[in-house]
Design a protein around this motif. Structure first.
Motif, short mmCIF file in Angstrom:
data_model
loop_
_atom_site.label_atom_id
_atom_site.label_comp_id
_atom_site.label_asym_id
_atom_site.label_seq_id
_atom_site.Cartn_x
_atom_site.Cartn_y
_atom_site.Cartn_z
N ILE A 136 0.88 -1.20 -0.09
CA ILE A 136 0.07 -0.15 0.01
C ILE A 136 0.90 1.21 -0.06
O ILE A 136 1.89 1.33 0.93
CB ILE A 136 -1.01 -0.06 1.20
N LYS A 137 0.68 2.08 -0.97
CA LYS A 137 1.32 3.35 -0.97
C LYS A 137 0.39 4.30 -1.31
O LYS A 137 -0.89 4.52 -1.43
CB LYS A 137 2.42 3.35 -2.28
N THR A 138 0.92 5.75 -0.95
CA THR A 138 0.31 7.00 -1.16
C THR A 138 0.75 7.98 -1.89
O THR A 138 2.33 8.00 -1.50
CB THR A 138 -0.31 7.35 0.07
N ARG A 139 0.57 8.81 -2.74
CA ARG A 139 1.08 9.63 -3.56
C ARG A 139 0.15 10.89 -3.88
O ARG A 139 -0.96 10.98 -3.66
CB ARG A 139 1.73 9.02 -4.92
N VAL A 140 0.91 12.07 -4.26
CA VAL A 140 0.20 13.40 -4.49
C VAL A 140 0.40 14.03 -5.65
O VAL A 140 1.57 14.05 -6.13
CB VAL A 140 0.33 14.26 -3.08
N ILE A 141 -0.34 14.84 -6.21
CA ILE A 141 -0.24 15.70 -7.32
C ILE A 141 0.05 16.91 -6.54
O ILE A 141 -1.18 17.53 -5.99
CB ILE A 141 -1.59 15.51 -8.25
N THR A 170 -2.05 6.50 9.12
CA THR A 170 -3.17 6.20 8.05
C THR A 170 -2.53 6.55 6.90
O THR A 170 -1.47 7.25 6.77
CB THR A 170 -4.09 7.37 8.76
N ILE A 171 -3.06 6.54 5.85
CA ILE A 171 -2.93 6.87 4.34
C ILE A 171 -2.47 8.32 4.56
O ILE A 171 -1.39 8.56 3.96
CB ILE A 171 -4.08 6.46 3.47
N LYS A 172 -3.48 9.09 4.85
CA LYS A 172 -3.12 10.64 4.76
C LYS A 172 -1.89 10.84 5.69
O LYS A 172 -1.06 11.86 5.24
CB LYS A 172 -4.24 11.40 5.41
N GLU A 173 -1.83 10.36 6.61
CA GLU A 173 -0.49 10.60 7.63
C GLU A 173 0.79 10.16 7.01
O GLU A 173 1.66 11.12 6.97
CB GLU A 173 -0.57 9.88 9.03
N ALA A 174 0.83 9.07 6.30
CA ALA A 174 1.97 8.72 5.63
C ALA A 174 2.24 9.70 4.37
O ALA A 174 3.29 10.18 4.23
CB ALA A 174 1.77 7.24 4.98
N LEU A 175 1.27 10.23 3.70
CA LEU A 175 1.40 11.01 2.63
C LEU A 175 2.09 12.49 3.00
O LEU A 175 2.91 12.92 2.78
CB LEU A 175 0.17 11.21 1.79
N LEU A 176 1.46 13.00 4.22
CA LEU A 176 2.03 14.19 4.66
C LEU A 176 3.43 14.03 5.15
O LEU A 176 4.16 15.10 5.16
CB LEU A 176 0.84 14.48 6.00
N ARG A 177 3.86 12.84 5.82
CA ARG A 177 5.25 12.59 6.12
C ARG A 177 5.92 12.61 4.98
O ARG A 177 7.10 13.27 4.79
CB ARG A 177 5.25 11.08 6.82
N GLU A 178 5.59 11.82 3.75
CA GLU A 178 6.43 11.83 2.83
C GLU A 178 6.52 13.24 2.12
O GLU A 178 7.66 13.54 1.60
CB GLU A 178 5.65 10.89 1.75
N ILE A 179 5.52 13.96 1.92
CA ILE A 179 5.71 15.20 1.43
C ILE A 179 6.60 16.36 2.09
O ILE A 179 7.34 16.75 1.61
CB ILE A 179 4.22 15.99 1.52
N LYS A 180 6.64 16.06 3.38
CA LYS A 180 7.45 16.91 4.43
C LYS A 180 9.07 16.43 4.17
O LYS A 180 9.87 17.07 3.79
CB LYS A 180 7.37 16.76 5.80
N GLU A 181 9.15 15.16 3.97
CA GLU A 181 10.39 14.51 3.77
C GLU A 181 11.18 14.76 2.32
O GLU A 181 12.38 14.96 2.31
CB GLU A 181 10.46 13.05 3.93
N GLU A 182 10.26 14.76 1.42
CA GLU A 182 10.76 14.80 0.19
C GLU A 182 10.80 16.19 -0.61
O GLU A 182 11.57 16.27 -1.56
CB GLU A 182 9.83 13.84 -0.94
#
Length: 172
Positions: free
Chosen positions: A21-26, A55-67
């Motif tokens: 399970i992954k999560t990505r954002v435009i 959660t899916i959103k928590e993972a996405l927000l973490r990834e946005i901050k890191e990347e």
């Protein structure tokens, strides 16, 4: 949320060795360009793996901050599409072959962002595999995908998903 299934090889659930399970954002910048990364020769939207405690959103927000070094909150992103991608003979990092089911939750940001390069915190794997950010129009993304001559065999899977996203994206 719209659900898209990519299953060119007609894999059945019982043939799947592993589900991820992954999560990505435009994410758009102030010029309406999409922020992409190139990781190990593959073009991807910002995002990544969902950890067990997230959660899916928590993972996405973490990834946005890191990347990209930007802090967003739950209200800044909205659901876009869910892609279930059946991947036959997927080459893993330890050189084994698996049949994967990759479930990716895609979101879109309501907020235009500016990359904060000084706040980026890449993982060792991202550093090792030459993680780079680029900002391009949807048309340019399609050209990048067509002209990507990477030797990474996983690029074909990422390309299929990104093409599905771009087809549905309506940016003025």
């Amino acid at each position: 949320m719209e659900r898209v299934i990519i299953n060119k090889e007609k894999l059945r659930k019982e043939e799947i060795d592993k589900t991820k399970i992954k999560t990505r954002v435009i994410l758009l910048n102030e010029k309406n360009e999409i922020i992409l990364c190139n990781y190990n020769g593959c073009y991807l939207l910002i995002g990544g793996k969902v950890e067990k405690q997230e959660t899916i959103k928590e993972a996405l927000l973490r990834e946005i901050k890191e990347e990209i070094g930007v802090v967003l909150d739950h209200n800044d992103i909205k659901e876009f599409i869910l892609i279930e991608h059946y991947q036959k003979n997927y080459p893993t990092e330890n050189n084994t072959i698996k049949n994967n089911l990759l479930i990716t939750y895609y979101f879109i940001s309501k907020k235009k962002v500016k990359i904060k390069y000084d706040k980026i915190t890449l993982s060792e794997s991202e550093k090792k595999h030459n993680f780079k950010l680029i900002q391009v129009s949807p048309t340019e993304i399609m050209q990048l995908l067509e002209n990507n001559n990477t030797l990474n065999p996983r690029a074909v899977y990422y390309k299929e998903e990104l093409e599905e996203i771009i087809k549905r994206l309506k940016i003025k």
